[in-house]
Scaffold this motif. Sequence first.
Motif, PDB file in Angstrom:
ATOM      1  N   GLY A  84       0.825  -0.644   0.084  1.00 27.18           N
ATOM      2  CA  GLY A  84       0.045  -0.217  -0.149  1.00 27.18           C
ATOM      3  C   GLY A  84       1.205   1.241   0.183  1.00 27.18           C
ATOM      4  O   GLY A  84       0.688   2.684  -0.831  1.00 27.18           O
ATOM      5  N   VAL A  85       2.072   1.015   0.567  1.00 25.41           N
ATOM      6  CA  VAL A  85       3.089   2.219   0.539  1.00 25.41           C
ATOM      7  C   VAL A  85       3.767   2.853  -0.507  1.00 25.41           C
ATOM      8  O   VAL A  85       3.292   3.759  -1.024  1.00 25.41           O
ATOM      9  CB  VAL A  85       4.275   1.621   1.477  1.00 25.41           C
ATOM     10  N   TYR A  86       4.015   1.535  -1.672  1.00 30.19           N
ATOM     11  CA  TYR A  86       4.528   2.027  -2.669  1.00 30.19           C
ATOM     12  C   TYR A  86       2.626   2.168  -4.009  1.00 30.19           C
ATOM     13  O   TYR A  86       3.577   3.360  -4.607  1.00 30.19           O
ATOM     14  CB  TYR A  86       5.292   0.727  -3.211  1.00 30.19           C
ATOM     15  N   VAL A  87       2.446   1.751  -3.892  1.00 23.82           N
ATOM     16  CA  VAL A  87       0.658   2.383  -4.329  1.00 23.82           C
ATOM     17  C   VAL A  87       1.024   3.471  -4.300  1.00 23.82           C
ATOM     18  O   VAL A  87       0.318   4.444  -4.790  1.00 23.82           O
ATOM     19  CB  VAL A  87       0.051   1.240  -3.901  1.00 23.82           C
ATOM     20  N   LEU A  88       0.710   3.938  -3.074  1.00 23.65           N
ATOM     21  CA  LEU A  88       0.569   5.387  -2.670  1.00 23.65           C
ATOM     22  C   LEU A  88       1.777   6.384  -2.930  1.00 23.65           C
ATOM     23  O   LEU A  88       1.237   7.278  -4.117  1.00 23.65           O
ATOM     24  CB  LEU A  88       0.551   5.485  -0.794  1.00 23.65           C
ATOM     25  N   LEU A  89       2.647   5.949  -3.024  1.00 25.58           N
ATOM     26  CA  LEU A  89       3.655   7.023  -3.183  1.00 25.58           C
ATOM     27  C   LEU A  89       3.340   6.952  -5.641  1.00 25.58           C
ATOM     28  O   LEU A  89       3.323   7.837  -5.670  1.00 25.58           O
ATOM     29  CB  LEU A  89       5.105   6.159  -3.584  1.00 25.58           C
ATOM     30  N   GLY A  90       3.021   5.938  -5.737  1.00 21.43           N
ATOM     31  CA  GLY A  90       3.104   6.192  -7.399  1.00 21.43           C
ATOM     32  C   GLY A  90       1.979   6.871  -7.384  1.00 21.43           C
ATOM     33  O   GLY A  90       2.152   7.631  -8.509  1.00 21.43           O
ATOM     34  N   PHE A  91       0.719   6.641  -6.943  1.00 11.21           N
ATOM     35  CA  PHE A  91      -0.213   7.757  -6.918  1.00 11.21           C
ATOM     36  C   PHE A  91      -0.091   8.628  -6.990  1.00 11.21           C
ATOM     37  O   PHE A  91      -0.582  10.067  -7.675  1.00 11.21           O
ATOM     38  CB  PHE A  91      -1.178   7.690  -6.240  1.00 11.21           C
ATOM     39  N   THR A  92       0.571   9.497  -5.526  1.00 12.29           N
ATOM     40  CA  THR A  92       1.491  11.209  -6.239  1.00 12.29           C
ATOM     41  C   THR A  92       2.390  10.697  -6.560  1.00 12.29           C
ATOM     42  O   THR A  92       1.551  12.282  -7.267  1.00 12.29           O
ATOM     43  CB  THR A  92       1.966  11.252  -4.169  1.00 12.29           C
ATOM     44  N   PHE A  93       3.340  10.716  -7.640  1.00 14.92           N
ATOM     45  CA  PHE A  93       3.826  10.329  -8.344  1.00 14.92           C
ATOM     46  C   PHE A  93       2.952  11.227  -9.661  1.00 14.92           C
ATOM     47  O   PHE A  93       2.974  12.066 -10.798  1.00 14.92           O
ATOM     48  CB  PHE A  93       5.011   9.627  -9.301  1.00 14.92           C
ATOM     49  N   PHE A  94       1.680   9.961  -9.837  1.00 23.46           N
ATOM     50  CA  PHE A  94       0.458  10.280 -11.282  1.00 23.46           C
ATOM     51  C   PHE A  94       0.318  11.763 -10.561  1.00 23.46           C
ATOM     52  O   PHE A  94      -0.005  12.721 -11.747  1.00 23.46           O
ATOM     53  CB  PHE A  94      -0.419   9.591 -11.001  1.00 23.46           C
ATOM     54  N   MET A  95       0.194  12.401  -9.102  1.00 15.58           N
ATOM     55  CA  MET A  95      -0.620  13.503  -8.937  1.00 15.58           C
ATOM     56  C   MET A  95       0.223  14.784  -8.864  1.00 15.58           C
ATOM     57  O   MET A  95      -0.513  15.990  -9.860  1.00 15.58           O
ATOM     58  CB  MET A  95      -1.402  13.710  -7.926  1.00 15.58           C
ATOM     59  N   GLY A  96       1.368  14.682  -8.944  1.00 13.14           N
ATOM     60  CA  GLY A  96       2.469  15.910  -9.202  1.00 13.14           C
ATOM     61  C   GLY A  96       1.917  16.027 -11.078  1.00 13.14           C
ATOM     62  O   GLY A  96       2.553  16.705 -11.648  1.00 13.14           O
ATOM     63  N   LEU A  97       1.899  14.699 -11.958  1.00 11.91           N
ATOM     64  CA  LEU A  97       2.464  15.145 -12.707  1.00 11.91           C
ATOM     65  C   LEU A  97       1.417  15.713 -13.664  1.00 11.91           C
ATOM     66  O   LEU A  97       1.093  16.522 -14.669  1.00 11.91           O
ATOM     67  CB  LEU A  97       2.102  13.645 -13.878  1.00 11.91           C
ATOM     68  N   MET A  98      -0.355  15.489 -12.985  1.00 13.46           N
ATOM     69  CA  MET A  98      -1.478  15.797 -13.108  1.00 13.46           C
ATOM     70  C   MET A  98      -1.437  17.362 -13.015  1.00 13.46           C
ATOM     71  O   MET A  98      -1.902  18.065 -13.641  1.00 13.46           O
ATOM     72  CB  MET A  98      -2.521  15.436 -12.656  1.00 13.46           C
ATOM     73  N   LEU A  99      -0.198  17.901 -12.068  1.00 10.63           N
ATOM     74  CA  LEU A  99      -0.309  18.726 -11.524  1.00 10.63           C
ATOM     75  C   LEU A  99       0.466  19.924 -12.535  1.00 10.63           C
ATOM     76  O   LEU A  99       0.920  21.118 -12.438  1.00 10.63           O
ATOM     77  CB  LEU A  99      -0.162  19.341 -10.079  1.00 10.63           C
ATOM     78  N   ALA A 100       0.954  18.700 -13.336  1.00  6.51           N
ATOM     79  CA  ALA A 100       2.872  19.583 -14.599  1.00  6.51           C
ATOM     80  C   ALA A 100       1.297  21.021 -15.066  1.00  6.51           C
ATOM     81  O   ALA A 100       2.062  22.114 -15.317  1.00  6.51           O
ATOM     82  CB  ALA A 100       2.778  19.193 -15.170  1.00  6.51           C
ATOM     83  N   ARG A 101       0.241  20.845 -15.810  1.00  4.03           N
ATOM     84  CA  ARG A 101      -0.798  21.992 -16.128  1.00  4.03           C
ATOM     85  C   ARG A 101      -0.569  22.534 -16.036  1.00  4.03           C
ATOM     86  O   ARG A 101       0.088  24.217 -16.391  1.00  4.03           O
ATOM     87  CB  ARG A 101      -1.728  21.230 -17.126  1.00  4.03           C
ATOM     88  N   LEU A 102      -1.121  23.117 -14.521  1.00  3.97           N
ATOM     89  CA  LEU A 102      -1.581  24.032 -13.659  1.00  3.97           C
ATOM     90  C   LEU A 102       0.050  25.026 -13.474  1.00  3.97           C
ATOM     91  O   LEU A 102       0.464  26.268 -13.723  1.00  3.97           O
ATOM     92  CB  LEU A 102      -1.647  23.688 -12.746  1.00  3.97           C
ATOM     93  N   LEU A 103       1.146  23.871 -13.232  1.00  2.49           N
ATOM     94  CA  LEU A 103       2.279  25.098 -13.072  1.00  2.49           C
ATOM     95  C   LEU A 103       3.585  25.303 -13.745  1.00  2.49           C
ATOM     96  O   LEU A 103       3.889  26.532 -13.586  1.00  2.49           O
ATOM     97  CB  LEU A 103       3.335  23.573 -12.385  1.00  2.49           C
ATOM     98  N   ALA A 104       3.202  24.975 -15.382  1.00  2.00           N
ATOM     99  CA  ALA A 104       3.373  25.138 -16.433  1.00  2.00           C
ATOM    100  C   ALA A 104       2.868  26.552 -17.425  1.00  2.00           C
ATOM    101  O   ALA A 104       3.276  28.307 -17.037  1.00  2.00           O
ATOM    102  CB  ALA A 104       2.947  23.920 -17.605  1.00  2.00           C
ATOM    103  N   SER A 105       1.070  26.094 -16.747  1.00  2.00           N
ATOM    104  CA  SER A 105       1.030  28.097 -17.149  1.00  2.00           C
ATOM    105  C   SER A 105       1.476  28.991 -15.806  1.00  2.00           C
ATOM    106  O   SER A 105       1.669  30.520 -16.414  1.00  2.00           O
ATOM    107  CB  SER A 105      -0.648  27.711 -16.455  1.00  2.00           C
ATOM    108  N   VAL A 106       1.816  28.798 -14.593  1.00  2.58           N
ATOM    109  CA  VAL A 106       1.827  29.526 -13.579  1.00  2.58           C
ATOM    110  C   VAL A 106       3.582  30.127 -14.424  1.00  2.58           C
ATOM    111  O   VAL A 106       3.785  30.915 -13.862  1.00  2.58           O
ATOM    112  CB  VAL A 106       1.908  29.140 -12.420  1.00  2.58           C
ATOM    113  N   LEU A 107       3.960  29.016 -14.385  1.00  2.35           N
ATOM    114  CA  LEU A 107       5.195  29.030 -14.791  1.00  2.35           C
ATOM    115  C   LEU A 107       5.905  30.723 -16.057  1.00  2.35           C
ATOM    116  O   LEU A 107       6.799  31.160 -16.439  1.00  2.35           O
ATOM    117  CB  LEU A 107       6.304  28.374 -14.866  1.00  2.35           C
ATOM    118  N   GLY A 108       4.825  30.948 -16.814  1.00  8.43           N
ATOM    119  CA  GLY A 108       4.178  31.358 -18.256  1.00  8.43           C
ATOM    120  C   GLY A 108       4.675  32.973 -17.123  1.00  8.43           C
ATOM    121  O   GLY A 108       5.071  33.676 -18.097  1.00  8.43           O
TER     122      GLY A 108
END
Length: 231
Positions: A84-108
């Motif tokens: 469960g710990v490894y699955v959770l960490l995989g989930f948080t990697f995925f959530m970071g990946l999905m956050l990239a659109r907003l981050l890229a927009s702000v970094l503009g």
Amino acid sequence: MNDQGLQPFGLAGSGTLAAERNRVLRNTYWLLAVSMVPTVLGAWVGVTTGFAAAMSPMVGLMVFLAGAFGFMFAIEKTKHSSTGVYVLLGFTFFMGLMLARLLASVLGFKNGSSLIMMAFGGTAAIFFAMATLATVIKRDLSTMGKFLTVGAWILFFAFIANAFLQSSALMLTLLVLCLGIFSAFILYDVKRVIDGGEDNYISATLSIYLSVYNVFQSLLAILGIFGGERD
């Protein structure tokens, strides 16, 4: 046996229960801190590769929903084992990946990096304030969860609806409500662990992580709307 004979047993039981709750809380905080590493890594990968930005908003929404709910289902199934710990960490990697659109927009924005740091600092301040409040408040907050859950689902469907409506005013309103509701969720979830309502640290970490993630995302979007500076 008289009351005096029972008292040592009661005190011992109470002490053991308190120690177990403290252990769950410590493990939750530890895993929450560790989960930020794959989140940052996922966000970095997403921004540098343009993965999230390459998808249309609707495709991105479908990928996010499928991935998020798939991971949460897997976490629920594996939460009683180390897997469960490894699955959770995989989930948080995925959530970071999905956050990239907003981050890229702000970094503009010219001051994009500063806005991200402000959002990070604001999120940390909210988390520590809510977590501290949870340790000192004596009131039972169990009924609070029902109202927060209903509010979260309303926000969820409202965000999906606004993906079609594209209303700036509605988006800003939803972001402010999201910031308030998930800040309250941090208080509620930490209090649940302290009171013994949640005894699995993986489940507790997932709940608090989602609240922290939504607080950061909402705060960053609000800062981008009001504080973004174009070149």
